[in-house]
Write a protein that holds these residues in place. Structure first.
Motif, short mmCIF file in Angstrom:
data_model
loop_
_atom_site.label_atom_id
_atom_site.label_comp_id
_atom_site.label_asym_id
_atom_site.label_seq_id
_atom_site.Cartn_x
_atom_site.Cartn_y
_atom_site.Cartn_z
N THR A 1 80.97 8.34 60.08
CA THR A 1 80.69 8.46 58.65
C THR A 1 79.33 7.87 58.31
OG1 THR A 1 83.06 8.32 58.15
CG2 THR A 1 81.54 7.95 56.34
N ILE A 2 79.03 6.70 58.88
CA ILE A 2 77.74 6.06 58.62
C ILE A 2 76.59 6.95 59.07
CG2 ILE A 2 76.26 4.11 59.26
CD1 ILE A 2 78.81 2.40 59.48
N VAL A 3 76.72 7.50 60.28
CA VAL A 3 75.66 8.34 60.84
C VAL A 3 75.49 9.63 60.03
CG1 VAL A 3 75.04 9.74 62.83
CG2 VAL A 3 75.77 7.38 63.17
N LEU A 4 76.59 10.19 59.56
CA LEU A 4 76.49 11.42 58.77
C LEU A 4 75.81 11.17 57.42
CD1 LEU A 4 79.93 13.12 59.55
CD2 LEU A 4 77.66 13.86 60.29
N PHE A 5 76.06 10.02 56.83
CA PHE A 5 75.35 9.68 55.60
C PHE A 5 73.87 9.45 55.87
CE2 PHE A 5 79.48 8.63 53.50
CZ PHE A 5 79.27 9.37 52.34
N ILE A 6 73.56 8.90 57.03
CA ILE A 6 72.15 8.76 57.42
C ILE A 6 71.52 10.14 57.58
CG2 ILE A 6 70.62 8.01 59.28
CD1 ILE A 6 72.55 5.67 59.77
N LEU A 7 72.27 11.08 58.15
CA LEU A 7 71.78 12.45 58.30
C LEU A 7 71.48 13.08 56.93
CD1 LEU A 7 71.18 14.98 59.96
CD2 LEU A 7 73.63 15.50 59.94
N ILE A 8 72.36 12.82 55.97
CA ILE A 8 72.14 13.34 54.61
C ILE A 8 70.85 12.75 54.03
CG2 ILE A 8 73.01 13.36 52.25
CD1 ILE A 8 75.85 13.37 53.42
N GLY A 9 70.67 11.45 54.22
CA GLY A 9 69.46 10.81 53.71
C GLY A 9 68.20 11.30 54.39
N SER A 10 68.30 11.57 55.69
CA SER A 10 67.13 12.01 56.45
C SER A 10 66.80 13.48 56.21
CB SER A 10 67.38 11.79 57.95
OG SER A 10 66.36 12.36 58.73
N ALA A 11 67.83 14.32 56.22
CA ALA A 11 67.61 15.77 56.13
C ALA A 11 67.75 16.31 54.72
CB ALA A 11 68.61 16.50 57.05
N GLY A 12 68.39 15.55 53.84
CA GLY A 12 68.68 16.03 52.48
C GLY A 12 67.48 16.58 51.73
N PRO A 13 66.30 15.95 51.81
CA PRO A 13 65.15 16.48 51.07
C PRO A 13 64.77 17.91 51.46
CG PRO A 13 64.74 14.20 51.72
CD PRO A 13 66.01 14.62 52.39
N SER A 14 65.19 18.34 52.65
CA SER A 14 64.87 19.71 53.08
C SER A 14 66.00 20.69 52.83
CB SER A 14 64.53 19.71 54.58
OG SER A 14 63.34 18.98 54.84
N PHE A 15 67.12 20.19 52.30
CA PHE A 15 68.21 21.12 51.93
C PHE A 15 67.72 22.00 50.78
CE2 PHE A 15 72.06 18.27 53.29
CZ PHE A 15 71.59 18.31 54.60
N ASN A 16 68.04 23.27 50.84
CA ASN A 16 67.63 24.21 49.80
C ASN A 16 68.85 24.68 49.03
OD1 ASN A 16 66.41 26.11 48.18
ND2 ASN A 16 65.91 27.54 49.85
N ALA A 17 69.24 23.89 48.02
CA ALA A 17 70.42 24.22 47.23
C ALA A 17 70.24 25.49 46.42
CB ALA A 17 70.77 23.05 46.31
N ALA A 18 69.00 25.96 46.28
CA ALA A 18 68.72 27.18 45.52
C ALA A 18 68.65 28.41 46.43
CB ALA A 18 67.43 27.03 44.75
N LEU A 19 68.98 28.25 47.71
CA LEU A 19 68.90 29.38 48.65
C LEU A 19 69.74 30.56 48.15
CD1 LEU A 19 67.93 30.32 51.55
CD2 LEU A 19 70.22 29.58 52.33
N PRO A 20 69.11 31.73 47.97
CA PRO A 20 69.87 32.89 47.47
C PRO A 20 70.56 33.63 48.60
CG PRO A 20 67.58 33.47 47.70
CD PRO A 20 67.68 32.01 48.08
N ASN A 21 71.46 34.52 48.25
CA ASN A 21 72.10 35.38 49.24
C ASN A 21 71.08 36.36 49.80
OD1 ASN A 21 74.86 34.40 48.87
ND2 ASN A 21 74.81 35.44 46.89
N ALA A 22 71.17 36.60 51.09
CA ALA A 22 70.26 37.55 51.74
C ALA A 22 70.85 38.95 51.78
CB ALA A 22 69.92 37.08 53.15
N VAL A 23 72.07 39.11 51.29
CA VAL A 23 72.74 40.41 51.22
C VAL A 23 73.23 40.61 49.79
CG1 VAL A 23 73.42 40.56 53.64
CG2 VAL A 23 74.87 39.31 52.04
N GLU A 24 73.54 41.84 49.46
CA GLU A 24 74.01 42.12 48.10
C GLU A 24 75.01 43.27 48.13
OE1 GLU A 24 70.19 44.98 46.93
OE2 GLU A 24 70.42 43.01 46.00
N GLY A 25 75.61 43.51 46.97
CA GLY A 25 76.57 44.61 46.85
C GLY A 25 77.78 44.44 47.73
N GLY A 26 78.18 45.53 48.37
CA GLY A 26 79.35 45.52 49.23
C GLY A 26 79.19 44.62 50.43
N ALA A 27 77.97 44.52 50.94
CA ALA A 27 77.71 43.64 52.09
C ALA A 27 77.93 42.18 51.72
CB ALA A 27 76.29 43.85 52.60
N LEU A 28 77.60 41.83 50.47
CA LEU A 28 77.82 40.46 50.01
C LEU A 28 79.31 40.15 49.93
CD1 LEU A 28 76.87 37.78 48.84
CD2 LEU A 28 76.71 38.88 46.58
#
Length: 517
Positions: A224-251
């Motif tokens: 748990t400690i290491v995973l929270f460290i991972l969040i702190g280290s990698a979190g700034p590069s997370f893209n919470a606004a990432l859109p879907n790359a497919v649409e319609g029926g494929a989505l």
């Protein structure tokens, strides 16, 4: 008080272990439906007794744990249920499943997260339901299956569960090897990492329940400690606004397939979840077992899957992560620690070793499965079957270490089909035919007192027909699945459930009329 298994008197466990190599196996009620005697050479028996005499080694196999052999459990003991599942599942293999949303199914951050959370909750509820039988019966899950599937058909379910547990062990070994290799900058072969994961799994799984419970009680803390460290280290590069790359029926197809995949992972524990509660008192409330299991499984899977989705969402904008994702999922996880330099590599090692917590219960359950198959396999001690299982995991992981994503996509969903079909039959037998009647748990190996199982077997096989026509895999797309979204979506789980739910009740009614059991 600690988990009950950690305090089971040694003489009880060692006496129960004699069942593994005994010359006959009788029902507890003295039934005459006996298994033919098997001669065990004196030297082999003596050698086995010496090994089982080792301190801390669980000698008990699939023999039912009688009410008087169990220990009282306090609130802390029940909380250990949740800790067990949380500790076992905050592992890198489950984190890697989360990366499949953006990387394989081309979903955005929000869609991936929603599919993951709701899929996990459904799968966790199924596993939590099946866990309630452990304390109530004192029997392992595949023994409990005999009360729903019948003595002989339950063996089919047992084989499938062994394949499932061993399959997850293979995936665990591969990911652990990938991470350790990535930590070393690729200088250490993945094969060496696989050996390390397999060896440590073998040590803990061999000694059994007491050591396993102690290990899981503390293993979650550094993870748990290491995973929270991972969040702190990698979190700034997370893209919470990432859109879907497919649409319609494929989505729609991608959402359904990823949701089904996320459901399949936690539900895979359903056919083993009772194994870890057999030392709890018979008076354990069902809702307690359900709630603790659901809490532990849900929190752990949601935690690591959301991290995995975050890492995958950053691949499109982070060149280093993109390069790592093309190497392996393990390399992507290690890349998340890059900003921490040497300390990040240390964290990567902790993450890799955390996979062992997930590998141990599966290897333990698979070993018990071998003993369920028949009287000859039952006479082989559990610890020897652990050796066989870990060796299989090692060999297969070594052979498939370069094809992890293919294994993920095909194996996980494929195994989820049969578990949901099986649980559907369990649920109907429980709620329709056993309501107010209950079960005689002393008849666990008396074929004449267990269901014949024809109704369950037919419903199970027909459920598989539904799964086949609704599955969507890289190597096969069923005729029904093919027309969804124009590209195919996996609805095999849902068709399998529907077919079995509709067919089992009338067949079971006829079976009871003819055979009376």
């Amino acid at each position: 008080m600690d988990h009950p298994a950690a305090h089971v008197p040694a003489d009880i466990e060692k006496t129960a272990g004699l069942d593994v190599s005994s010359k006959s196996t009788l029902s507890e009620n003295g039934s005459s439906d006996r298994v033919a005697p098997i001669h065990v050479p004196p030297k082999l028996s003596k050698w086995n007794q010496r090994i089982e005499g080792l301190a801390g080694l669980e000698a008990r196999g699939i023999t039912r744990v009688l009410p008087e052999e169990r220990q009282r459990a306090s609130i802390i003991g029940y909380v250990q249920m949740a800790i067990l599942w949380f500790s076992a599942n905050i592992s890198a293999n489950n984190l890697a499943v989360g990366t499949l949303g953006p990387l394989l199914f081309h979903l955005g951050f929000l869609d991936s997260a929603m599919c993951a959370v709701f899929g996990i909750m459904v799968g966790s509820a199924v596993t939590a339901y099946m866990s309630t039988w452990g304390a109530q019966s004192g029997n392992r899950t595949m023994i409990v299956a005999r009360y729903f599937m019948g003595y002989w058909p339950a063996k089919l379910v047992c084989v499938l569960n062994m394949i499932l547990m061993i399959g997850y062990g293979i995936i665990n070994c591969i990911i652990g090897g990938q991470i350790l290799s990535a930590v070393g900058g690729g200088g250490m072969p993945i094969l060496v990492g696989i050996v390390i994961v397999a060896l440590l799994t073998w040590v803990v799984a061999t000694f059994g329940m007491a050591i396993f419970q102690v290990y899981e009680r503390y293993a979650w803390i550094p993870q748990t400690i290491v995973l929270f460290i991972l969040i702190g280290s990698a979190g700034p590069s997370f893209n919470a606004a990432l859109p879907n790359a497919v649409e319609g029926g494929a989505l729609t197809a991608s959402r359904l397939s990823f949701f089904s995949l996320q459901l399949s992972v936690p539900v895979s524990w359903a056919a083993a979840s009772s194994d870890f509660y057999v030392y709890y008192p018979e008076s354990t409330k069902k809702w307690v077992a359900f709630l603790m299991t659901f809490t532990g499984v849900t929190l752990s899977f949601c935690f690591v899957n959301l991290i995995g989705i975050g890492l995958a969402s950053g691949v499109a904008t982070n060149a280093a992560w993109d390069a790592a994702s093309h190497v392996s999922s393990g390399a992507l996880i290690v890349a998340g620690f890059d900003g921490l330099r040497g300390f990040g590599k240390f964290c990567g090692v902790i993450v890799a070793l955390g996979i062992i917590s997930n590998n141990i219960p599966g290897s333990y359950a698979a070993a018990l499965g071998f003993q369920v198959l028949g009287r000859y396999t039952k006479m082989v001690p559990r610890y020897l079957w652990v050796c066989v299982i870990v060796m299989i995991q090692f060999v297969c992981a070594a052979a498939g270490r370069d094809h992890l994503y293919v294994i993920f996509q095909n194996f996980l969903a494929l195994m989820g089909y049969w578990v949901m079909i099986f649980v559907s039959i369990v649920l109907e037998e429980h709620l329709i035919f056993r309501r107010g009647v209950g079960f005689d748990w002393t008849a666990w190996e008396d074929k004449k007192r267990l269901p014949v199982g024809l109704a369950a077997l037919v419903a199970f096989l027909v459920g598989w027909v539904g799964a086949i026509i609704g599955m969507a895999q890289t190597w096969y797309i069923g005729p029904v699945a093919h027309d969804i979204g124009g590209v195919g979506a996996d609805i095999g789980t849902w068709l399998g459930i529907a077919f079995s739910l509709l067919l089992f009740p009338p067949l079971r009614y006829v079976e009871l009329k003819i055979f009376g059991r």
